[in-house]
Scaffold this active site. Structure first.
Site, short mmCIF file in Angstrom:
data_model
loop_
_atom_site.label_atom_id
_atom_site.label_comp_id
_atom_site.label_asym_id
_atom_site.label_seq_id
_atom_site.Cartn_x
_atom_site.Cartn_y
_atom_site.Cartn_z
N HIS A 68 31.61 -10.90 3.97
CA HIS A 68 32.85 -10.27 4.66
C HIS A 68 34.27 -10.41 3.95
O HIS A 68 34.79 -11.47 4.01
CB HIS A 68 33.13 -11.05 5.98
CG HIS A 68 33.97 -10.42 6.97
ND1 HIS A 68 34.02 -9.52 7.67
CD2 HIS A 68 35.22 -10.89 7.25
CE1 HIS A 68 35.05 -9.21 8.40
NE2 HIS A 68 35.88 -9.91 7.95
N ARG A 116 35.26 -15.76 7.01
CA ARG A 116 36.50 -15.08 7.81
C ARG A 116 37.63 -15.73 8.05
O ARG A 116 38.66 -15.01 8.27
CB ARG A 116 35.79 -14.66 9.09
CG ARG A 116 34.76 -13.67 9.06
CD ARG A 116 34.21 -13.12 10.31
NE ARG A 116 33.40 -14.01 11.28
CZ ARG A 116 32.99 -13.77 12.62
NH1 ARG A 116 33.45 -12.63 13.05
NH2 ARG A 116 32.33 -14.47 13.15
N GLN A 117 37.83 -17.23 7.96
CA GLN A 117 38.86 -17.65 7.93
C GLN A 117 39.49 -17.97 6.41
O GLN A 117 39.41 -18.93 5.80
CB GLN A 117 38.58 -19.28 8.53
CG GLN A 117 40.09 -19.90 8.58
CD GLN A 117 40.77 -19.59 9.87
OE1 GLN A 117 40.33 -18.82 10.77
NE2 GLN A 117 42.08 -20.22 9.81
N LYS A 152 41.27 -1.36 15.53
CA LYS A 152 40.99 -2.61 16.60
C LYS A 152 42.17 -3.69 16.65
O LYS A 152 42.33 -3.85 15.29
CB LYS A 152 39.58 -3.29 15.95
CG LYS A 152 39.25 -4.70 17.09
CD LYS A 152 37.76 -5.11 16.41
CE LYS A 152 37.75 -6.00 15.43
NZ LYS A 152 36.54 -6.60 15.08
N ASP A 172 18.28 -41.69 11.33
CA ASP A 172 19.51 -41.93 11.50
C ASP A 172 20.17 -40.40 11.49
O ASP A 172 21.26 -40.31 11.77
CB ASP A 172 20.27 -42.85 10.78
CG ASP A 172 20.40 -42.44 9.35
OD1 ASP A 172 19.64 -41.41 8.93
OD2 ASP A 172 20.61 -43.16 8.38
C1 R5P Z 1 35.38 -8.02 11.90
O1 R5P Z 1 36.33 -7.94 11.03
C2 R5P Z 1 33.99 -8.00 11.56
O2 R5P Z 1 33.91 -7.03 10.70
C3 R5P Z 1 33.40 -7.87 12.79
O3 R5P Z 1 33.86 -6.45 13.50
C4 R5P Z 1 33.37 -8.90 13.50
O4 R5P Z 1 33.05 -10.15 13.06
C5 R5P Z 1 32.64 -8.81 14.71
O5 R5P Z 1 32.86 -10.07 15.61
P1 R5P Z 1 32.50 -10.13 17.07
O6 R5P Z 1 31.17 -9.78 17.19
O7 R5P Z 1 32.79 -11.63 17.36
O8 R5P Z 1 33.44 -9.06 17.62
#
Ligand code: R5P
Length: 296
Positions: free
Chosen positions: A122, A89-90, A186, A31
């Site tokens: 991260h 990341r979240q 960025k 299952d």
């Molecule tokens: C962002 O803060 C991280 O350091 C990376 O730049 C990011 O996770 C890269 O993600 P992606 O490849 O989706 O642009």
């Protein structure tokens, strides 16, 4: 002597780590539910689980079952060795109603493990894993592996961080290889939509650009940076990252965008793996230094 219980995806890494391996079984019932059984004697012994937490939704439940069973069977200590730590990341509620998954994930894992060892987590809005994880934590850094790789493979490197968050690695690597570095600006508008600005770097035209980041996920960040470098006349562009998640066709897309070389550490198995983390992880497993500063 620590016994290492490796998830199947980490079998190759576990072999290189040269730590005695524990025997366990993980399979699925018809299952779809997980069946976990520990076959080695663990009473009184420290146990380490080697499980990289990319694709975490499929691995977290068996990981918890394994950790809890190790404790029930008397393991002296249960350490999670997660070369890549997912759900980092979240780490805030960017929009109303969102789940802050990094917190919930940390609370959940901390309940089942005594210690966590990982590589380049991260950490963005948080500065230390201890802000979320209540177990002992150790964050190792792949910066020295990156510096070693660049030293062996690139002449006259210009180290480039695609965003402010990457400065922590970029600065360290640049200092180690004695190369100049720049950090770009960025702005992320969406999962696959990033805007990066590259100043005029004509003064570095005799250098070889090496982009460094912790994660390549969709590769949108690296692709944009590669495109900007190409527009300024650079051709031989290398992308280095600790963790190559490569969502969907990200790897192909980055190659097509013009990255001459894409090199990642083997925290996640991938053809781009060119930096070996086994020694780093094994040393920490055998001789933990949790009390010391988190980043090396
Ligand atoms: C962002 O803060 C991280 O350091 C990376 O730049 C990011 O996770 C890269 O993600 P992606 O490849 O989706 O642009």
């Amino acid at each position: 002597m620590t016994l290492l219980f490796a998830f199947p995806e980490q079998a190759a890494l576990a072999r290189i780590m040269s730590i005695e391996q524990g025997d366990w079984e993980w399979r699925h019932f018809p299952d779809g539910e997980s069946y976990v059984r520990i076959l080695s004697a663990v009473r009184g012994k420290p146990a380490a689980i080697l499980c990289s937490l990319n694709q975490p939704d499929t691995k977290t439940l068996p990981l918890i079952f394994l950790a809890q069973t190790l404790k029930e069977l008397g393991a002296a200590k249960v350490t999670l060795v997660a070369p890549y730590l997912g759900y980092m990341r979240q780490d805030t509620r960017f929009h109303e109603g969102e789940a802050v998954t990094s917190e919930t994930f940390a609370v959940m894992l901390s309940r089942y493990i005594d210690a966590l060892i990982t590589v380049d987590p991260h950490l963005h809005r948080h500065h230390d894993l201890k802000e979320s994880y209540t177990c002992e934590c150790k964050s190792l850094s792949a910066a020295s592996l990156m510096a070693e790789w660049i030293g062996k493979n690139i002449k006259h490197a210009l180290i480039i961080g695609p965003d402010m968050e990457s400065e922590q690695w970029v600065k360290e690597v640049a200092e180690e290889v004695q190369a100049p570095y720049i950090v770009l600006q960025k702005t992320r508008h969406g999962d696959r939509d990033v805007e990066i600005t590259l100043p005029d770097i004509g003064r570095y035209k005799n250098h070889t650009p090496v982009l460094i980041d912790d994660i390549i996920s969709t590769a949108a960040t690296m692709i944009k940076a590669v495109e900007l470098l190409k527009a300024q006349g650079f051709a031989d562009i290398t992308c280095l990252a600790t963790h190559g998640l490569f969502a969907g066709n990200a790897y192909d897309a980055l190659q097509k965008a013009g990255a001459a070389q894409i090199i990642t550490a083997n925290t996640i198995p991938h053809p781009s793996n060119g930096m070996e983390v086994a020694e780093l992880l094994a040393a920490e497993c055998v001789n933990p230094r949790y009390g010391e500063q988190s980043r090396q």
